[in-house]
Design a protein around this motif. Structure first.
Motif, PDB file in Angstrom:
ATOM      1  N   VAL A  88       5.567  -4.843   4.132  1.00 47.96           N
ATOM      2  CA  VAL A  88       4.428  -4.935   5.052  1.00 47.96           C
ATOM      3  C   VAL A  88       4.669  -4.046   6.274  1.00 47.96           C
ATOM      4  O   VAL A  88       3.788  -3.305   6.711  1.00 47.96           O
ATOM      5  N   ARG A  89       5.883  -4.115   6.809  1.00 44.81           N
ATOM      6  CA  ARG A  89       6.211  -3.301   7.983  1.00 44.81           C
ATOM      7  C   ARG A  89       6.147  -1.823   7.649  1.00 44.81           C
ATOM      8  O   ARG A  89       5.570  -1.023   8.394  1.00 44.81           O
ATOM      9  N   LEU A  90       6.737  -1.470   6.515  1.00 43.95           N
ATOM     10  CA  LEU A  90       6.814  -0.066   6.123  1.00 43.95           C
ATOM     11  C   LEU A  90       5.437   0.559   5.959  1.00 43.95           C
ATOM     12  O   LEU A  90       5.182   1.679   6.374  1.00 43.95           O
ATOM     13  N   GLU A  91       4.520  -0.206   5.345  1.00 41.75           N
ATOM     14  CA  GLU A  91       3.221   0.361   5.000  1.00 41.75           C
ATOM     15  C   GLU A  91       2.206   0.293   6.131  1.00 41.75           C
ATOM     16  O   GLU A  91       1.279   1.104   6.193  1.00 41.75           O
ATOM     17  N   ASN A  92       2.363  -0.690   7.022  1.00 39.07           N
ATOM     18  CA  ASN A  92       1.297  -0.911   8.005  1.00 39.07           C
ATOM     19  C   ASN A  92       1.667  -0.638   9.455  1.00 39.07           C
ATOM     20  O   ASN A  92       0.785  -0.467  10.283  1.00 39.07           O
ATOM     21  N   ILE A  93       2.959  -0.640   9.741  1.00 43.08           N
ATOM     22  CA  ILE A  93       3.344  -0.653  11.139  1.00 43.08           C
ATOM     23  C   ILE A  93       4.330   0.463  11.469  1.00 43.08           C
ATOM     24  O   ILE A  93       5.283   0.715  10.735  1.00 43.08           O
ATOM     25  N   GLY A  94       4.064   1.137  12.596  1.00 44.68           N
ATOM     26  CA  GLY A  94       5.013   2.108  13.116  1.00 44.68           C
ATOM     27  C   GLY A  94       5.651   1.540  14.365  1.00 44.68           C
ATOM     28  O   GLY A  94       4.948   1.048  15.236  1.00 44.68           O
ATOM     29  N   PHE A  95       6.982   1.571  14.436  1.00 41.11           N
ATOM     30  CA  PHE A  95       7.664   0.998  15.594  1.00 41.11           C
ATOM     31  C   PHE A  95       8.208   2.091  16.513  1.00 41.11           C
ATOM     32  O   PHE A  95       8.786   3.069  16.057  1.00 41.11           O
ATOM     33  N   ILE A  96       8.011   1.870  17.819  1.00 40.15           N
ATOM     34  CA  ILE A  96       8.622   2.756  18.808  1.00 40.15           C
ATOM     35  C   ILE A  96       9.384   1.870  19.783  1.00 40.15           C
ATOM     36  O   ILE A  96       8.847   0.882  20.277  1.00 40.15           O
ATOM     37  N   PHE A  97      10.661   2.214  20.000  1.00 35.19           N
ATOM     38  CA  PHE A  97      11.514   1.349  20.802  1.00 35.19           C
ATOM     39  C   PHE A  97      11.840   1.993  22.147  1.00 35.19           C
ATOM     40  O   PHE A  97      11.806   3.202  22.301  1.00 35.19           O
ATOM     41  N   GLN A  98      12.214   1.122  23.078  1.00 39.22           N
ATOM     42  CA  GLN A  98      12.616   1.604  24.398  1.00 39.22           C
ATOM     43  C   GLN A  98      13.809   2.555  24.304  1.00 39.22           C
ATOM     44  O   GLN A  98      13.844   3.607  24.922  1.00 39.22           O
TER      45      GLN A  98
END
Ligand SMILES: Nc1ncnc2c1ncn2[C@@H]1O[C@H](COP(=O)(O)OP(=O)(O)O)[C@@H](O)[C@H]1O
Ligand SMILES: [Mg+2]
Lengths: 273, 244
Positions: A82-92
């Motif tokens: 689910v994370r891989l296909e739907n969400i892009g993460f950007i961290f501090q």
């Protein structure tokens, strides 16, 4: 359909007397192409909320839906997809892999996402973000702004519906921070992706479609917020108040108020949020 | 094989290792019990690890070993080699206190001698070597995984499954073992070259199946080693990645 839909989300860490309610009964909906900014003091539950929205943390109560699909009760085996296909993460702290080049950092995400032509796709996305000449540099050889742009490329390479960014400008100087803010705006406006940002950074307010104030795990009325004229932090109209030339000034701490009183001329304005 | 193929009067054929060990060559003389014999030939492969063999004429052998209570082999050369089996059987029956064998049979017995006496030792050494290797690779992979545990967490946060992370670890173990394999083969080559020069009893022989076994064991080692950090990897909580 909402891209992200949080309903009565609550998160309690620990049990018994030491239990901390980091997020308390939060409702939040994010539309396609919308930029939502969540501000709030440190420890208010911003990161916890973002982790729940991203399918990284299970809420104690409430429901999380991504593109209408309820992910609340998915297992640790199902959530990565689910994370891989739907969400892009950007961290501090960027969180690039130190021994991989800029290209490889993005490529590995594309590879995880099952892209047959991972390297090509990674190079494309990096080029769009202006990093065409930095593909083979290690993170250590990149500036902070470049690192964050590599992280943005990594977040975008699998074409997610929504990008979640936790304090994306906190480790950057103001010029680089501005660059990153402009990139985030582009992601939403040019590529029609939803962007949920958690930050102290007031400059992000300019690009946000909506600004929410989180405090003690709950959203608060934003009208009551002001900016500390000394440190620039967003604060509630509360304890540290000072009247100067018929104008109200508020401060995050006695330190800032003292600084203000000593150099009043340097701080001509305060704005209401 | 150098020199004469079969020994003449007062001559002996010895094996290469024996010759090297005692610094002998064709034309040199050695004393076998009380009789002096001249070396007329050197054979290539008669030394079975710890036994040396010499070949001499039967008359000479009779004289030398007459009163001694020692085991000897007599090589019988036939005019018609196709009769070997029949003759061997007949010799076996007719003369008490001896056993007669055909060439092939004899070679096989020699082989079995090696297999029974030395293979278990070599096998134990190989097993110890394999286990040591697996432990070293396992520990190396484990520590390098721990060093990068946060990075594995990042990959997990962006959507890597435990299975994918396992394959990343496996790939590293394979690289590690592959480099080790090449270095090991190179080292083996150097050591055997030096050793066969310095210590004459050592003879090295390689063949394809040995290489295949080594490669297979190396692969097995990589896979086993990759399982060592797997619990650590599957235990990573991706939520910790947001904490800086
Ligand atoms: N894993 C955890 N275990 C226990 N308490 C936590 C954990 N993560 C966060 N908290 C607590 O929850 C509250 C909110 O934290 P966080 O979401 O990180 O706030 P913010 O990002 O706004 O600074 C804090 O009081 C923090 O100490
Ligand atoms: Mg935080």
């Amino acid at each position: 359909m909402m891209i992200l839909d949080l309903h009565k989300v609550k998160k309690v860490f620990g049990i018994g007397e030491t239990a901390v309610t980091a997020v308390n009964d939060i409702d939040l909906e994010v539309k396609k192409g919308e930029i939502v900014l969540i501000m709030g003091p440190s420890g208010s539950g911003k990161t916890t909320l973002l982790s729940i929205a991203g399918g990284i943390l299970h809420p104690t109560e409430g429901e999380v839906k991504i593109k209408g699909k309820n992910i609340t009760r998915l297992s640790e085996e199902e959530l990565p997809k689910v994370r891989l296909e739907n969400i892009g993460f950007i961290f501090q702290s960027f969180n690039l892999l130190a021994s991989l080049t800029a290209l490889e950092n993005v490529e590995v995400a594309a590879w995880l996402g099952g892209n047959k032509d991972a390297a090509k796709k990674a190079a494309e996305v990096l080029s769009v973000l202006g990093l065409k000449d930095r593909l083979n540099n290690l993170p250590a050889d990149l500036s902070g702004g470049e690192k964050q742009r590599v992280a943005i490329a990594r977040a975008l390479v699998n074409d997610p519906e929504i990008v979640l960014a936790d304090e994306p400008t906190a480790n950057l100087d103001s010029k680089m921070g501005h660059e990153v803010v402009m990139q985030l705006k582009k992601i939403a406006k040019d590529h029609n992706k939803s962007v949920l940002i958690v930050s102290h950074d007031n400059r992000i307010r300019d690009i946000a479609d909506r600004v929410l104030w989180l405090e003690d795990g709950k959203f608060k009325e934003l009208a009551k917020m002001v900016i500390d004229p000394v440190c620039g932090m967003s604060i509630e109209k509360r304890d540290y108040k000072y009247l100067y030339k018929d104008k109200e000034f508020y401060f995050c701490s006695p330190g800032c108020m003292k600084e203000f009183k000593g150099n009043v001329d340097q701080y001509p304005n305060t704005s209401t949020l | 094989m150098a020199g004469a193929a079969s020994p003449g009067d007062g001559e002996i054929i010895v094996d290469k290792v024996f010759a090297r060990q005692n610094d002998l060559w064709i034309g040199d003389q050695i004393e076998v019990f009380d009789k002096v014999l001249t070396i007329s030939g050197i054979t290539e492969k008669q030394n079975v690890l710890i036994y040396s063999r010499g070949f001499m004429e039967l008359s000479e052998a009779k004289e030398i070993f007459r009163d001694r209570n020692s085991v000897n082999f007599i090589l019988v050369k036939l005019a018609d080699p196709s009769q070997a089996k029949t003759i061997a059987d007949r010799l076996d029956k007719q003369i008490d206190g001896i056993s007669a064998y055909e060439t092939n049979e004899f070679a096989k017995m020699n082989g079995e001698e090696i297999t029974n006496n030395f293979l278990p030792i070599i096998l134990v050494i190989t097993i110890i070597g394999f286990l040591t290797g697996a432990v070293v690779v396992g520990l190396t992979i484990y520590t390098s995984t721990l060093e990068k545990i946060r990075e594995y967490g990042v990959l997990k946060a962006i959507g890597a499954t435990n299975k994918q992370l396992f394959f990343i670890v496996l790939e590293q173990a394979l690289w590690f073992c592959g480099v080790g394999l090449i270095a090991g083969l190179f080292l083996t080559w150097i050591v055997t070259s030096v050793a066969t020069e310095v210590v004459p009893v050592i003879m090295a022989e390689y063949n394809l199946s040995i290489y295949m076994i080594v490669v297979a064991l190396t692969l097995l080692m990589s896979i086993l080693a990759s399982f060592v950090p797997i619990k650590r990897i599957s235990g990573i909580d991706p939520a910790t990645i947001f904490k800086s």
